[in-house]
Design a protein around this motif. Structure first.
Motif, short mmCIF file in Angstrom:
data_model
loop_
_atom_site.label_atom_id
_atom_site.label_comp_id
_atom_site.label_asym_id
_atom_site.label_seq_id
_atom_site.Cartn_x
_atom_site.Cartn_y
_atom_site.Cartn_z
N TYR A 226 58.87 -9.62 -38.90
CA TYR A 226 59.87 -8.84 -38.35
C TYR A 226 60.85 -8.72 -39.37
N ARG A 227 61.45 -7.29 -39.49
CA ARG A 227 62.73 -7.21 -40.51
C ARG A 227 63.96 -7.07 -39.21
N GLN A 228 65.07 -7.49 -39.57
CA GLN A 228 66.18 -7.47 -39.01
C GLN A 228 67.30 -6.94 -39.81
N TYR A 229 67.87 -5.99 -39.51
CA TYR A 229 69.10 -5.34 -40.33
C TYR A 229 70.23 -5.94 -39.45
N SER A 230 71.34 -6.08 -40.45
CA SER A 230 72.69 -6.55 -39.88
C SER A 230 73.01 -5.88 -38.43
N ARG A 231 73.37 -6.62 -37.64
CA ARG A 231 73.95 -6.41 -35.99
C ARG A 231 72.84 -5.44 -35.59
N LYS A 232 71.24 -5.70 -35.89
CA LYS A 232 70.49 -4.88 -35.19
C LYS A 232 69.51 -5.98 -34.36
N GLY A 233 68.65 -5.36 -33.73
CA GLY A 233 67.50 -6.20 -33.19
C GLY A 233 66.23 -6.22 -34.22
N PRO A 234 65.40 -7.30 -33.99
CA PRO A 234 64.09 -7.42 -35.04
C PRO A 234 63.48 -6.16 -34.59
N GLU A 235 62.64 -5.69 -35.71
CA GLU A 235 61.66 -4.76 -35.58
C GLU A 235 60.18 -5.30 -36.22
N LEU A 236 59.12 -4.87 -35.63
CA LEU A 236 57.72 -5.43 -36.28
C LEU A 236 57.51 -4.83 -37.15
N LEU A 237 57.14 -5.70 -38.48
CA LEU A 237 56.93 -4.97 -39.64
C LEU A 237 55.42 -5.22 -39.96
N MET A 238 54.81 -6.16 -39.80
CA MET A 238 53.42 -6.55 -40.12
C MET A 238 52.85 -7.52 -39.10
N TYR A 239 51.66 -7.39 -38.75
CA TYR A 239 51.01 -8.07 -37.69
C TYR A 239 49.51 -8.54 -38.39
N THR A 240 49.19 -9.84 -38.33
CA THR A 240 47.89 -10.32 -38.81
C THR A 240 47.10 -11.38 -37.82
N TYR A 241 45.88 -11.07 -37.76
CA TYR A 241 45.30 -12.08 -36.86
C TYR A 241 44.65 -12.96 -37.92
N SER A 242 44.49 -14.35 -37.62
CA SER A 242 43.91 -15.36 -38.40
C SER A 242 44.00 -15.28 -39.74
N SER A 243 43.15 -15.74 -40.51
CA SER A 243 43.45 -15.64 -41.87
C SER A 243 43.07 -14.42 -42.82
N GLY A 244 43.60 -14.21 -43.84
CA GLY A 244 43.61 -13.18 -44.60
C GLY A 244 44.58 -12.31 -45.01
N ASN A 245 44.38 -11.30 -45.61
CA ASN A 245 45.58 -10.15 -46.22
C ASN A 245 45.41 -8.99 -45.60
N LYS A 246 46.78 -8.45 -45.38
CA LYS A 246 46.77 -7.17 -44.78
C LYS A 246 47.81 -6.40 -45.60
N GLU A 247 47.59 -5.18 -45.95
CA GLU A 247 48.55 -4.27 -46.82
C GLU A 247 48.81 -3.25 -46.04
#
Lengths: 112, 112
Positions: A36-57
Protein backbone atom coordinates in the motif's frame (compact mmCIF):
# COMPACT_ATOMS: atom_id res chain seq x y z
CA UNK A 1 9.06 -10.14 17.79
CA UNK A 2 6.57 -8.62 15.36
CA UNK A 3 5.01 -10.89 12.76
CA UNK A 4 5.91 -8.40 10.03
CA UNK A 5 9.07 -6.29 10.18
CA UNK A 6 9.61 -3.26 7.99
CA UNK A 7 12.42 -0.72 8.20
CA UNK A 8 10.74 2.62 8.96
CA UNK A 9 13.41 4.64 7.18
CA UNK A 10 13.23 7.46 6.37
CA UNK A 11 14.64 6.76 2.93
CA UNK A 12 15.69 9.66 0.72
CA UNK A 13 16.71 9.21 -2.92
CA UNK A 14 17.27 11.49 -5.92
CA UNK A 15 14.74 11.58 -8.71
CA UNK A 16 15.30 8.77 -11.21
CA UNK A 17 16.82 6.37 -8.69
CA UNK A 18 15.74 2.77 -8.23
CA UNK A 19 14.11 2.29 -4.84
CA UNK A 20 14.02 -1.00 -2.95
CA UNK A 21 11.56 -1.43 -0.08
CA UNK A 22 11.50 -4.61 1.96
CA UNK A 23 9.61 -6.56 4.60
CA UNK A 24 10.37 -9.75 6.45
CA UNK A 25 7.83 -11.94 8.18
CA UNK A 26 7.72 -14.89 10.53
CA UNK A 27 4.43 -16.65 9.75
CA UNK A 28 5.01 -19.25 7.03
CA UNK A 29 1.24 -19.48 6.46
CA UNK A 30 1.16 -16.05 4.79
CA UNK A 31 0.53 -16.44 1.08
CA UNK A 32 -1.19 -13.22 -0.04
CA UNK A 33 1.08 -10.17 -0.10
CA UNK A 34 0.22 -6.55 -0.72
CA UNK A 35 1.88 -3.16 -0.89
CA UNK A 36 0.00 0.00 0.00
CA UNK A 37 1.04 3.59 -0.59
CA UNK A 38 0.00 6.21 1.95
CA UNK A 39 0.39 9.91 1.30
CA UNK A 40 0.63 12.23 4.28
CA UNK A 41 -2.70 12.67 6.09
CA UNK A 42 -4.43 10.21 3.73
CA UNK A 43 -5.61 6.63 3.89
CA UNK A 44 -3.53 3.79 2.40
CA UNK A 45 -4.22 2.85 -1.21
CA UNK A 46 -3.51 -0.57 -2.69
CA UNK A 47 -0.50 -0.49 -5.00
CA UNK A 48 0.41 -4.11 -5.72
CA UNK A 49 -0.95 -7.55 -4.92
CA UNK A 50 0.91 -10.86 -5.20
CA UNK A 51 -0.09 -14.40 -4.43
CA UNK A 52 2.59 -16.84 -3.21
CA UNK A 53 6.15 -16.58 -4.50
CA UNK A 54 7.34 -14.82 -7.62
CA UNK A 55 7.42 -11.42 -9.28
CA UNK A 56 4.71 -9.09 -10.47
CA UNK A 57 5.28 -5.97 -12.52
CA UNK A 58 3.01 -2.96 -12.98
CA UNK A 59 4.55 -0.04 -14.80
CA UNK A 60 7.46 1.29 -12.75
CA UNK A 61 6.63 -0.99 -9.82
CA UNK A 62 7.75 -4.59 -9.28
CA UNK A 63 6.68 -6.71 -6.32
CA UNK A 64 8.79 -9.71 -5.41
CA UNK A 65 8.01 -12.50 -2.94
CA UNK A 66 10.48 -15.09 -1.66
CA UNK A 67 8.53 -17.37 0.64
CA UNK A 68 11.54 -19.59 1.36
CA UNK A 69 13.29 -16.57 2.94
CA UNK A 70 10.06 -14.99 4.25
CA UNK A 71 11.04 -11.80 2.46
CA UNK A 72 9.10 -9.48 0.16
CA UNK A 73 10.27 -6.47 -1.81
CA UNK A 74 8.86 -3.57 -3.78
CA UNK A 75 11.05 -1.98 -6.43
CA UNK A 76 10.31 1.44 -7.90
CA UNK A 77 12.14 2.29 -11.12
CA UNK A 78 12.73 5.85 -12.32
CA UNK A 79 11.44 7.23 -9.03
CA UNK A 80 9.53 10.51 -9.14
CA UNK A 81 8.86 13.18 -6.49
CA UNK A 82 5.21 12.06 -6.64
CA UNK A 83 6.34 8.67 -5.26
CA UNK A 84 7.19 10.39 -1.95
CA UNK A 85 4.94 8.62 0.55
CA UNK A 86 4.93 5.93 3.21
CA UNK A 87 4.85 2.39 1.83
CA UNK A 88 3.17 -0.33 3.86
CA UNK A 89 3.55 -4.04 3.29
CA UNK A 90 0.66 -6.30 4.26
CA UNK A 91 0.08 -10.02 4.21
CA UNK A 92 -2.45 -12.66 5.12
CA UNK A 93 -2.84 -16.42 5.08
CA UNK A 94 -6.35 -16.31 3.63
CA UNK A 95 -8.06 -14.69 0.67
CA UNK A 96 -10.01 -12.44 3.02
CA UNK A 97 -8.65 -9.68 5.19
CA UNK A 98 -9.66 -10.87 8.65
CA UNK A 99 -6.15 -11.95 9.48
CA UNK A 100 -4.12 -9.33 7.62
CA UNK A 101 -0.92 -8.09 9.20
CA UNK A 102 0.68 -4.80 8.24
CA UNK A 103 4.24 -3.60 8.46
CA UNK A 104 4.85 -0.28 10.21
CA UNK A 105 5.66 1.42 6.90
CA UNK A 106 8.75 2.95 5.25
CA UNK A 107 8.75 6.69 4.62
CA UNK A 108 10.22 7.50 1.21
CA UNK A 109 11.24 10.93 -0.10
CA UNK A 110 12.24 11.38 -3.73
CA UNK A 111 14.12 14.64 -4.21
CA UNK A 112 13.93 16.54 -7.52
CA UNK B 1 -18.54 7.88 -6.26
CA UNK B 2 -17.38 8.88 -2.78
CA UNK B 3 -15.82 5.53 -1.77
CA UNK B 4 -15.30 5.30 2.01
CA UNK B 5 -16.23 8.42 3.98
CA UNK B 6 -15.13 8.96 7.57
CA UNK B 7 -16.29 11.67 9.95
CA UNK B 8 -15.06 13.58 11.82
CA UNK B 9 -11.55 14.13 10.44
CA UNK B 10 -10.24 15.40 13.78
CA UNK B 11 -11.47 15.03 17.35
CA UNK B 12 -10.18 15.86 20.81
CA UNK B 13 -11.79 14.04 23.74
CA UNK B 14 -11.33 14.19 27.46
CA UNK B 15 -10.58 11.00 29.35
CA UNK B 16 -13.80 9.16 30.11
CA UNK B 17 -15.87 10.72 27.35
CA UNK B 18 -17.60 8.58 24.75
CA UNK B 19 -17.99 9.20 21.05
CA UNK B 20 -18.82 7.53 17.76
CA UNK B 21 -16.61 7.57 14.69
CA UNK B 22 -18.71 7.37 11.56
CA UNK B 23 -17.90 5.34 8.45
CA UNK B 24 -19.98 5.03 5.31
CA UNK B 25 -19.28 3.40 1.94
CA UNK B 26 -21.28 3.66 -1.26
CA UNK B 27 -19.73 0.74 -3.14
CA UNK B 28 -22.06 -1.96 -1.75
CA UNK B 29 -19.06 -3.73 -0.21
CA UNK B 30 -19.90 -6.65 2.06
CA UNK B 31 -16.81 -6.42 4.23
CA UNK B 32 -15.96 -3.45 6.44
CA UNK B 33 -13.36 -3.01 9.12
CA UNK B 34 -11.79 -0.53 11.53
CA UNK B 35 -8.06 -0.16 12.00
CA UNK B 36 -5.94 2.06 14.20
CA UNK B 37 -2.55 3.32 13.10
CA UNK B 38 0.11 4.18 15.65
CA UNK B 39 3.74 5.19 15.02
CA UNK B 40 5.99 2.15 14.71
CA UNK B 41 3.06 -0.25 15.12
CA UNK B 42 1.50 -0.49 11.70
CA UNK B 43 -2.22 -0.85 11.16
CA UNK B 44 -4.00 -3.02 13.71
CA UNK B 45 -7.48 -4.45 13.24
CA UNK B 46 -10.04 -3.39 15.87
CA UNK B 47 -13.33 -4.86 14.63
CA UNK B 48 -14.70 -6.08 11.34
CA UNK B 49 -17.98 -7.04 9.71
CA UNK B 50 -18.67 -9.45 6.87
CA UNK B 51 -22.20 -8.16 6.31
CA UNK B 52 -25.16 -6.38 7.90
CA UNK B 53 -25.86 -7.77 11.35
CA UNK B 54 -22.51 -9.61 11.59
CA UNK B 55 -19.51 -8.26 13.49
CA UNK B 56 -16.43 -9.76 15.08
CA UNK B 57 -13.35 -8.73 17.03
CA UNK B 58 -9.95 -8.10 15.58
CA UNK B 59 -6.53 -7.83 17.19
CA UNK B 60 -7.21 -4.87 19.53
CA UNK B 61 -10.97 -4.71 20.32
CA UNK B 62 -10.91 -3.63 23.98
CA UNK B 63 -12.59 -0.30 24.63
CA UNK B 64 -14.45 -0.25 21.31
CA UNK B 65 -17.89 -1.35 20.13
CA UNK B 66 -19.30 -1.71 16.63
CA UNK B 67 -22.60 -2.51 14.98
CA UNK B 68 -23.63 -2.98 11.36
CA UNK B 69 -27.32 -2.36 10.77
CA UNK B 70 -26.93 -1.55 7.06
CA UNK B 71 -24.46 -2.51 4.32
CA UNK B 72 -23.37 1.11 3.99
CA UNK B 73 -22.58 2.12 7.58
CA UNK B 74 -20.15 0.79 10.18
CA UNK B 75 -19.77 3.13 13.18
CA UNK B 76 -17.07 2.66 15.82
CA UNK B 77 -17.95 3.61 19.39
CA UNK B 78 -15.45 4.51 22.07
CA UNK B 79 -17.14 3.68 25.35
CA UNK B 80 -14.90 5.60 27.80
CA UNK B 81 -11.98 7.26 26.08
CA UNK B 82 -8.47 6.73 27.43
CA UNK B 83 -5.18 8.42 26.43
CA UNK B 84 -4.04 5.04 25.02
CA UNK B 85 -6.74 5.42 22.37
CA UNK B 86 -5.03 8.46 20.90
CA UNK B 87 -4.43 7.32 17.35
CA UNK B 88 -5.43 7.65 13.71
CA UNK B 89 -8.45 5.50 12.91
CA UNK B 90 -9.13 4.12 9.45
CA UNK B 91 -12.26 2.51 8.14
CA UNK B 92 -11.87 0.16 5.19
CA UNK B 93 -14.13 -1.86 2.94
CA UNK B 94 -13.78 -4.74 0.53
CA UNK B 95 -16.05 -6.69 -1.74
CA UNK B 96 -15.80 -10.45 -1.97
CA UNK B 97 -13.25 -11.45 -4.58
CA UNK B 98 -11.43 -8.11 -4.40
CA UNK B 99 -7.87 -8.13 -3.22
CA UNK B 100 -7.01 -5.48 -0.68
CA UNK B 101 -9.00 -2.76 0.99
CA UNK B 102 -10.41 0.61 0.03
CA UNK B 103 -9.56 2.90 2.93
CA UNK B 104 -11.15 6.09 4.15
CA UNK B 105 -9.07 9.19 4.80
CA UNK B 106 -8.94 8.63 8.56
CA UNK B 107 -9.99 10.24 11.83
CA UNK B 108 -7.25 11.74 14.01
CA UNK B 109 -8.29 11.27 17.64
CA UNK B 110 -6.54 12.79 20.63
CA UNK B 111 -7.60 11.85 24.16
CA UNK B 112 -6.37 14.21 26.88
Amino acid sequence: QKEVEQDPGPLSVPEGAIVSLNCTYSNSAFQYFMWYRQYSRKGPELLMYTYSSGNKEDGRFTAQVDKSSKYISLFIRDSQPSDSATYLCAMTAFDNNNDMRFGAGTRLTVKP
Amino acid sequence: NAGVTQTPKFQVLKTGQSMTLQCAQDMNHEYMSWYRQDPGMGLRLIHYSVGAGITDQGEVPNGYNVSRSTTEDFPLRLLSAAPSQTSVYFCASQTLGQYGYTFGSGTRLTVV
